[in-house]
Design a protein around this motif. Structure first.
Motif, PDB file in Angstrom:
ATOM      1  N   PRO A 161       0.825  -1.212   0.000  1.00 15.89           N
ATOM      2  CA  PRO A 161       0.000   0.000   0.000  1.00 15.89           C
ATOM      3  C   PRO A 161       0.861   1.265   0.000  1.00 15.89           C
ATOM      4  N   LEU A 162       0.370   2.256  -0.724  1.00 15.91           N
ATOM      5  CA  LEU A 162       1.113   3.510  -0.830  1.00 15.91           C
ATOM      6  C   LEU A 162       0.121   4.674  -0.863  1.00 15.91           C
ATOM      7  N   ALA A 163       0.451   5.749  -0.154  1.00 16.69           N
ATOM      8  CA  ALA A 163      -0.363   6.971  -0.162  1.00 16.69           C
ATOM      9  C   ALA A 163       0.564   8.154  -0.433  1.00 16.69           C
ATOM     10  N   LEU A 164       0.332   8.836  -1.541  1.00 15.67           N
ATOM     11  CA  LEU A 164       1.198   9.933  -1.967  1.00 15.67           C
ATOM     12  C   LEU A 164       0.422  11.245  -1.897  1.00 15.67           C
ATOM     13  N   THR A 165       0.913  12.168  -1.079  1.00 14.13           N
ATOM     14  CA  THR A 165       0.262  13.476  -0.933  1.00 14.13           C
ATOM     15  C   THR A 165       0.968  14.495  -1.809  1.00 14.13           C
ATOM     16  N   MET A 166       0.154  15.243  -2.595  1.00  8.82           N
ATOM     17  CA  MET A 166       0.726  16.184  -3.557  1.00  8.82           C
ATOM     18  C   MET A 166      -0.029  17.506  -3.521  1.00  8.82           C
ATOM     19  N   THR A 167       0.684  18.560  -3.880  1.00  4.05           N
ATOM     20  CA  THR A 167       0.067  19.877  -4.000  1.00  4.05           C
ATOM     21  C   THR A 167      -0.207  20.159  -5.478  1.00  4.05           C
ATOM     22  N   PRO A 168      -1.467  20.446  -5.832  1.00  2.10           N
ATOM     23  CA  PRO A 168      -1.794  20.680  -7.240  1.00  2.10           C
ATOM     24  C   PRO A 168      -1.488  22.115  -7.663  1.00  2.10           C
ATOM     25  N   GLY A 169      -1.297  22.286  -8.953  1.00  2.85           N
ATOM     26  CA  GLY A 169      -1.057  23.606  -9.518  1.00  2.85           C
ATOM     27  C   GLY A 169      -1.127  23.513 -11.031  1.00  2.85           C
ATOM     28  N   ALA A 170      -0.653  24.542 -11.702  1.00  2.00           N
ATOM     29  CA  ALA A 170      -0.663  24.554 -13.166  1.00  2.00           C
ATOM     30  C   ALA A 170       0.655  25.118 -13.668  1.00  2.00           C
ATOM     31  N   VAL A 184       4.296   4.494   3.003  1.00  2.60           N
ATOM     32  CA  VAL A 184       4.434   3.152   2.437  1.00  2.60           C
ATOM     33  C   VAL A 184       4.025   2.154   3.512  1.00  2.60           C
ATOM     34  N   ALA A 185       3.009   1.371   3.224  1.00  3.22           N
ATOM     35  CA  ALA A 185       2.486   0.398   4.197  1.00  3.22           C
ATOM     36  C   ALA A 185       2.140   1.065   5.522  1.00  3.22           C
TER      37      ALA A 185
END
Length: 256
Positions: A161-170, A184-185
Motif C-alpha cells: 500500500p502507498l499513499a502519496l500526498t501532492m500539491t496541485p497547480g498549473a 508506504v504500508a
C-alpha cells in the motif's frame, strides 16, 4: 403694445418651464425604458451566441450579467464587462460550475480584451483527469490544500500500500502535482528513499507529475491555476481574446 399681447407673452413665458420639464421627463422615461430593454435583450442575445459557439444544449443554464449603464456602451459598440456563469456545464470532457468575466467585448465583431474565470469540479471529475498520470491510483482524497492518491506497488508478487500526498497547480497549461509526503504500508517515508526502495517506479513517484489536459478544453482556453477548496477542485482559466472571432480556438486542443 396692447394689454392682450403683453398678457399672451406672459402666459407663454409662464408655460415655458413646464414645457422643458415635460420634455426632460419624457426623455428620462425613454432612457430608462431603453436601458431596461437593453438589459433584457443583451443577456439573451449573448447567451444564445455562447451556446451556439460552444455547441451546448439549447436548455443549458447560463446566466449573463452586464456591468454599468448599457446605453453608452451600446452606442460606443463595446461592453465594458460581461459575466457568464453556470452551475453545471460540460466543456470538452470536463463538467463543473463555471464563471467567466470578459472585458471590452465588441458588439460589431472583433477580439475581446481578455477573459478569465474559474471552473469548479468535484472529486470524481478530478479523478478522471488523473487517469493519465503514471501512478498506481485506486482512490483519491482531497484535503485542502493538497490531494492524496492511494494505491499500491507490486513487489515480488506482493501489493504494498502507498499513499502519496501532492500539491496541485498549473504550469504552461498543464496540471501539475508536486509530491510533498508519502506513506508506504502506513509508515511515512522520505520521498528521496522511494527510488532506492522501488527503483525507477519510486523515482517517478517522487518527482512532479505533469498532466496534459489541453484536449479537454478548447484551444483558446488555458489552465492558469489549480487549487483545492474544501471538497472541490478550483481550476483557474484564461481565454485568448481572439476566441470571439477565430473558430479554430473553439476546437479541442491537442496533447503531445
Amino acid at each position: 403694445m396692447t394689454d392682450t399681447a403683453a398678457v399672451g407673452r406672459a402666459r407663454r413665458r409662464a408655460r415655458w418651464p413646464w414645457v422643458v420639464l415635460v420634455v426632460v421627463t419624457l426623455l428620462a422615461v425613454f432612457v430608462v425604458a431603453a436601458e431596461v430593454i437593453a438589459r433584457a435583450v443583451v443577456p439573451a442575445t449573448v447567451r444564445g451566441l455562447v451556446i451556439d459557439a460552444l455547441d451546448l444544449p439549447a436548455d443549458q443554464q447560463l446566466d449573463v450579467e452586464t456591468q454599468g449603464v448599457l446605453l453608452p456602451q451600446l452606442l460606443g459598440g463595446t461592453l465594458d464587462e460581461l459575466r457568464l456563469s453556470s452551475d453545471q456545464v460540460t466543456i470538452g470532457g470536463v463538467t463543473g460550475a463555471a464563471q467567466v468575466t470578459a472585458t471590452q467585448v465588441p458588439l460589431r465583431g472583433g477580439s475581446l480584451a481578455g477573459a478569465e474565470g474559474t471552473v469548479i469540479i468535484d472529486q470524481s471529475q478530478f479523478a478522471g483527469l488523473l487517469e493519465r498520470v503514471e501512478l498506481p491510483i485506486t482512490e483519491i482524497t482531497l484535503d485542502e490544500p493538497d490531494v492524496t492518491v492511494h494505491g499500491g506497488i507490486s513487489v515480488l508478487g506482493a501489493e504494498i500500500p502507498l499513499a502519496l500526498t501532492m500539491t496541485p497547480g498549473a504550469d504552461d497549461g498543464d496540471l501539475m502535482l508536486t509530491p510533498i509526503a508519502v506513506e508506504v504500508a502506513g509508515a511515512e517515508v522520505d520521498l528521496q528513499r522511494l527510488a532506492g526502495m522501488f527503483g525507477d517506479i519510486g523515482a517517478a513517484l517522487a518527482g512532479p507529475q505533469r498532466v496534459c489536459i489541453a484536449d479537454q478544453l478548447p484551444t483558446g482556453i488555458t489552465l492558469t491555476g489549480l487549487r483545492i477548496d474544501g471538497t472541490s477542485v478550483v481550476a483557474e482559466i484564461s481565454a485568448d481574446g481572439r476566441i470571439a472571432v477565430d473558430e479554430a480556438l473553439l476546437e479541442p486542443g491537442v496533447c503531445p
